[in-house]
Design a protein around this motif. Structure first.
Motif, mmCIF file in Angstrom:
data_model
loop_
_atom_site.group_PDB
_atom_site.id
_atom_site.type_symbol
_atom_site.label_atom_id
_atom_site.label_comp_id
_atom_site.label_asym_id
_atom_site.label_seq_id
_atom_site.Cartn_x
_atom_site.Cartn_y
_atom_site.Cartn_z
ATOM 1 N N GLY A 210 -19.615 8.618 7.718
ATOM 2 C CA GLY A 210 -19.094 8.017 6.817
ATOM 3 C C GLY A 210 -18.051 9.170 6.048
ATOM 4 N N ALA A 211 -18.678 10.611 5.834
ATOM 5 C CA ALA A 211 -17.726 11.379 5.276
ATOM 6 C C ALA A 211 -16.505 11.701 5.915
ATOM 7 C CB ALA A 211 -18.586 12.700 5.052
ATOM 8 N N ALA A 212 -16.513 11.620 7.406
ATOM 9 C CA ALA A 212 -15.638 12.054 8.218
ATOM 10 C C ALA A 212 -14.440 10.722 8.204
ATOM 11 C CB ALA A 212 -16.045 12.153 9.605
ATOM 12 N N ILE A 213 -14.769 9.468 7.972
ATOM 13 C CA ILE A 213 -13.771 8.520 7.758
ATOM 14 C C ILE A 213 -13.125 8.653 6.343
ATOM 15 C CG2 ILE A 213 -13.720 5.970 7.421
ATOM 16 C CD1 ILE A 213 -16.022 5.522 9.271
ATOM 17 N N VAL A 214 -13.935 8.918 5.511
ATOM 18 C CA VAL A 214 -13.276 8.829 4.157
ATOM 19 C C VAL A 214 -12.607 10.170 3.987
ATOM 20 C CG1 VAL A 214 -14.038 9.463 1.471
ATOM 21 C CG2 VAL A 214 -15.485 7.736 2.940
ATOM 22 N N SER A 215 -12.521 11.278 4.633
ATOM 23 C CA SER A 215 -11.666 12.317 4.547
ATOM 24 C C SER A 215 -10.699 12.381 5.683
ATOM 25 C CB SER A 215 -12.452 13.910 4.797
ATOM 26 O OG SER A 215 -13.380 13.927 5.859
ATOM 27 N N HIS A 216 -10.732 11.631 6.393
ATOM 28 C CA HIS A 216 -9.504 11.552 7.557
ATOM 29 C C HIS A 216 -8.102 11.040 6.943
ATOM 30 C CE1 HIS A 216 -7.417 11.043 11.162
ATOM 31 N NE2 HIS A 216 -8.464 11.395 11.991
ATOM 32 N N PRO A 217 -7.214 12.149 7.128
ATOM 33 C CA PRO A 217 -5.874 11.744 6.380
ATOM 34 C C PRO A 217 -5.050 10.669 7.046
ATOM 35 C CG PRO A 217 -5.817 13.682 8.081
ATOM 36 C CD PRO A 217 -7.320 13.371 7.907
ATOM 37 N N ASP A 218 -5.592 10.267 8.101
ATOM 38 C CA ASP A 218 -4.821 8.931 8.636
ATOM 39 C C ASP A 218 -5.959 7.743 8.291
ATOM 40 O OD1 ASP A 218 -3.041 10.361 9.802
ATOM 41 O OD2 ASP A 218 -4.012 10.651 11.579
ATOM 42 N N VAL A 219 -6.596 7.649 7.218
ATOM 43 C CA VAL A 219 -7.224 6.488 7.121
ATOM 44 C C VAL A 219 -6.962 6.148 5.402
ATOM 45 C CG1 VAL A 219 -9.585 5.292 6.628
ATOM 46 C CG2 VAL A 219 -9.158 6.760 8.698
ATOM 47 N N PRO A 220 -6.140 5.637 5.279
ATOM 48 C CA PRO A 220 -5.560 5.371 3.850
ATOM 49 C C PRO A 220 -6.246 4.303 2.892
ATOM 50 C CG PRO A 220 -3.815 4.231 5.272
ATOM 51 C CD PRO A 220 -5.068 4.899 6.087
ATOM 52 N N THR A 221 -7.082 3.703 3.654
ATOM 53 C CA THR A 221 -7.775 2.534 2.693
ATOM 54 C C THR A 221 -9.170 2.871 3.001
ATOM 55 O OG1 THR A 221 -5.747 1.257 3.223
ATOM 56 C CG2 THR A 221 -7.588 0.316 2.168
ATOM 57 N N ILE A 222 -10.070 2.718 1.994
ATOM 58 C CA ILE A 222 -11.505 2.823 2.092
ATOM 59 C C ILE A 222 -12.242 1.701 1.394
ATOM 60 C CG2 ILE A 222 -13.595 4.201 1.658
ATOM 61 C CD1 ILE A 222 -11.776 5.639 3.847
ATOM 62 N N SER A 223 -12.970 0.968 2.132
ATOM 63 C CA SER A 223 -13.795 -0.420 1.566
ATOM 64 C C SER A 223 -15.044 0.202 1.572
ATOM 65 C CB SER A 223 -13.404 -1.533 2.436
ATOM 66 O OG SER A 223 -14.203 -2.583 1.709
ATOM 67 N N PHE A 224 -15.750 0.495 0.610
ATOM 68 C CA PHE A 224 -17.324 0.843 0.581
ATOM 69 C C PHE A 224 -18.248 0.121 -0.091
ATOM 70 C CE2 PHE A 224 -20.748 3.200 -1.525
ATOM 71 C CZ PHE A 224 -21.295 3.489 -0.516
ATOM 72 N N THR A 225 -19.432 -0.164 0.434
ATOM 73 C CA THR A 225 -20.479 -0.997 -0.228
ATOM 74 C C THR A 225 -21.689 -0.232 -0.236
ATOM 75 O OG1 THR A 225 -19.521 -3.025 -0.032
ATOM 76 C CG2 THR A 225 -21.640 -3.187 -0.680
ATOM 77 N N GLY A 226 -22.236 0.384 -1.034
ATOM 78 C CA GLY A 226 -23.474 1.048 -1.025
ATOM 79 C C GLY A 226 -23.963 1.672 -2.475
ATOM 80 N N GLY A 227 -24.699 2.691 -2.390
ATOM 81 C CA GLY A 227 -25.251 3.420 -3.685
ATOM 82 C C GLY A 227 -24.377 3.922 -4.781
ATOM 83 N N THR A 228 -24.689 3.864 -5.915
ATOM 84 C CA THR A 228 -23.512 4.386 -6.976
ATOM 85 C C THR A 228 -23.134 5.994 -6.623
ATOM 86 O OG1 THR A 228 -23.983 2.809 -8.395
ATOM 87 C CG2 THR A 228 -23.346 4.715 -9.458
ATOM 88 N N SER A 229 -24.365 6.765 -6.184
ATOM 89 C CA SER A 229 -24.110 8.133 -6.248
ATOM 90 C C SER A 229 -23.221 8.435 -4.853
ATOM 91 C CB SER A 229 -25.617 8.902 -6.039
ATOM 92 O OG SER A 229 -26.129 8.451 -5.121
ATOM 93 N N THR A 230 -23.361 7.711 -3.820
ATOM 94 C CA THR A 230 -22.557 7.711 -2.482
ATOM 95 C C THR A 230 -21.148 7.516 -3.050
ATOM 96 O OG1 THR A 230 -24.495 6.820 -1.325
ATOM 97 C CG2 THR A 230 -22.386 7.040 -0.189
#
Ligand code: NAD
Length: 481
Positions: A210-230
């Motif tokens: 998950g962290a690698a997807i979020v920080s990847h420079p070639d992924v400009p859009t992140i759709s996330f469902t999960g806990g508030t702290s995450t």
């Protein structure tokens, strides 16, 4: 042990690092499968595949993209029984719930966005007699879709479908706790002949994949469902990278029962809203706020109805409440029941481990549906997300106070209000801090409506046009006359 694989460029792939993570069947408390313990190297492969597929997919006519999504929906529907049994085994939910609600809804998500993208309307603005403006909505590239364990395929497809329909390619990560139906979706993509690299599924831990997807420079859009702290952790990484982020987070939803509610009709629905899927739905009403004039009658009826729920093997068709998703989550639920007692609460129903008749479930993770009264609405038990089969009931003196209590947590996802005075119900709905307010119903979802939370329940909205807009970039073209 069943070995699940990543799905990259339509091929099965193990993690580059070779490690594996156990996947458990909650009803028996034992591992039955493994997933690849992927990391940033696997995410890179998936992103490279999605990037390579983007030019072709984004230029594919909408009707053709829709045809692929409909073919995926057909594939899920053809294997409804297998999908439902797998979801139930993996998550612990009653198989009946998976068969009647969740798997059909997963197919419906794909069909809905296949239709929506073909019925999009354009926007034009005439600037006096000087210019005409039109708006292009273009796909943004590779979308990262990250989903939780409670409604696995339902929420996975809810993100993937609009991303693909609008011409983005996707790197998706299901929860490591419930990966099975996401793995099956890879097979469905192959059967539907989805072009290579359009959808890639990487399994593994949130802290790595998950962290690698979020920080990847070639992924400009992140759709996330999960806990508030995450969600907060994701936002802190994505914000300085100027990513577009949608966050669907936790909740502690109130159910308000007005003095004129039709209890005969309302109570069975309120019980369902509290305990469906073992209370592991972000929309479950876990705080019931009742006008004091009907408190005694409501509590009696409610507790009687709860006592009639059958906790049992998720495989059995007469089970109402299945297994809790993991040992760790069961322990969290137990800790909140213990806390409630310390905070002065009285457990009037449930509170512990149920007696199960199915021998195969003797080591499974189960919890009785639990009702607690006598707590302050501001205590920890009543304001923190438990996400299990535990509800608290609170009395209030008037309907204004009911709204105040409903709004007294840091969350703002959903609320249901039950009563007969329709004017009052509308006034209350307008004052509730929640992204969804149901009046005399619960979990009735029209996929065209905006879906999401206020306050710490999220940022952004999914569903209908909101999702189509989220996954596209608006560009104003101004043509001078
Ligand atoms: P979670 O936040 O632990 O995990 C969700 C997903 O994020 C998983 O796939 C996980 O692997 C991944 N993840 C974990 N750490 C990450 C990181 N640092 N970077 C990127 N990804 C990471 O949530 P959960 O326990 O799986 O799900 C339960 C929570 O989800 C509850 O709080 C519930 O309310 C919430 N939820 C919200 C909605 C909604 O629509 N608002 C719907 C369902 C569930």
């Amino acid at each position: 042990m069943i070995r699940l694989a990543n799905f990259i460029s339509n091929q099965d792939a193990d993690a580059v690092g070779g490690g594996r993570i156990d996947v458990f069947e909650p009803a028996v408390g034992a591992a039955y499968a493994t997933i690849p313990d992927s990391d940033e190297r696997d995410v890179k492969r998936a992103v490279d595949a999605a990037k390579a597929a983007f030019p072709g997919w984004s230029q594919t006519p909408a009707a053709e993209r829709a045809r692929y999504l409909n073919a995926m929906a057909d594939g899920i529907e053809r294997r409804l029984t297998e999908f439902s049994e797998s979801e139930s085994r993996d998550q612990g939910k009653p198989v009946g719930l998976a068969t009647t609600l969740e798997i059909p809804r997963s197919a419906a998500n794909l069909r809905f966005f296949a239709g929506a993208v073909q019925h999009e309307r354009g926007e034009f603005y005439r600037t006096d007699d000087r210019a005409i403006n039109y708006v292009l909505r273009q796909p943004r590239g590779v979308a990262g879709c990250i989903s939780p364990w409670n409604l696995p395929l339902y929420l996975f497809t809810w993100k993937i479908a609009p991303a693909l329909a609008t011409g983005n390619t996707v790197v998706a990560k299901p929860s490591e706790v419930t990966p099975y139906t996401a793995w099956m979706l890879g097979e469905i993509c192959r059967e539907a002949k989805l072009p290579m690299g359009v959808l890639n599924i990487v399994h593994g831990l949130g802290s790595k994949v998950g962290a690698a997807i979020v920080s990847h420079p070639d992924v400009p859009t992140i759709s996330f469902t999960g806990g508030t702290s995450t969600g907060a952790a994701i936002a802190s990484v994505a914000a300085p990278m100027f990513k577009k982020v949608s966050l669907e987070l936790g909740g502690k939803n109130a159910t308000i029962v007005c003095d004129d509610a039709d209890l005969e009709k309302a109570v069975p629905l309120i019980v369902r809203s509290a305990f469906q899927n073992q209370g592991e739905i972000c929309l479950c009403g876990s705080r019931i706020v009742v006008h004091r004039s009907i408190m005694r009658e409501f509590t009696e009826r409610f507790v009687n109805e709860v006592r009639s729920l059958k906790v049992g093997d998720p495989k059995a068709t007469d089970t109402d409440i299945g297994a809790i998703v993991s040992r760790q989550h069961l322990e969290k639920i137990q800790s909140y029941v213990a806390l409630a007692k310390i905070e002065g609460g009285k457990v009037v129903c449930g509170g512990g481990a149920p007696h199960l008749t199915a021998p195969r479930c003797k080591n499974g993770w189960f919890h009785e549906p639990t009702v607690i009264v006598g707590l302050s609405p501001t205590c920890r038990t009543a304001t923190e997300e438990i996400f299990g089969p535990v509800v608290t009931i609170h009395g209030v003196d008037d309907h204004g106070e009911a709204v105040q209590v409903a709004n007294c947590t840091k969350y703002g996802l959903a609320c249901s209000i039950w009563g007969r005075d329709i004017e009052r119900l509308h006034r209350m709905a307008a004052k509730i801090d929640a992204g969804v307010v149901w009046i005399n119903t619960w979990m009735l979802r029209d996929l065209r409506t905006p879906f999401g939370g206020m306050k710490q329940s999220g940022v952004g909205r999914e569903g209908g046009d909101e999702a189509l807009r989220f996954f596209t970039e608006a560009k104003n073209v101004c043509v001078g006359w």
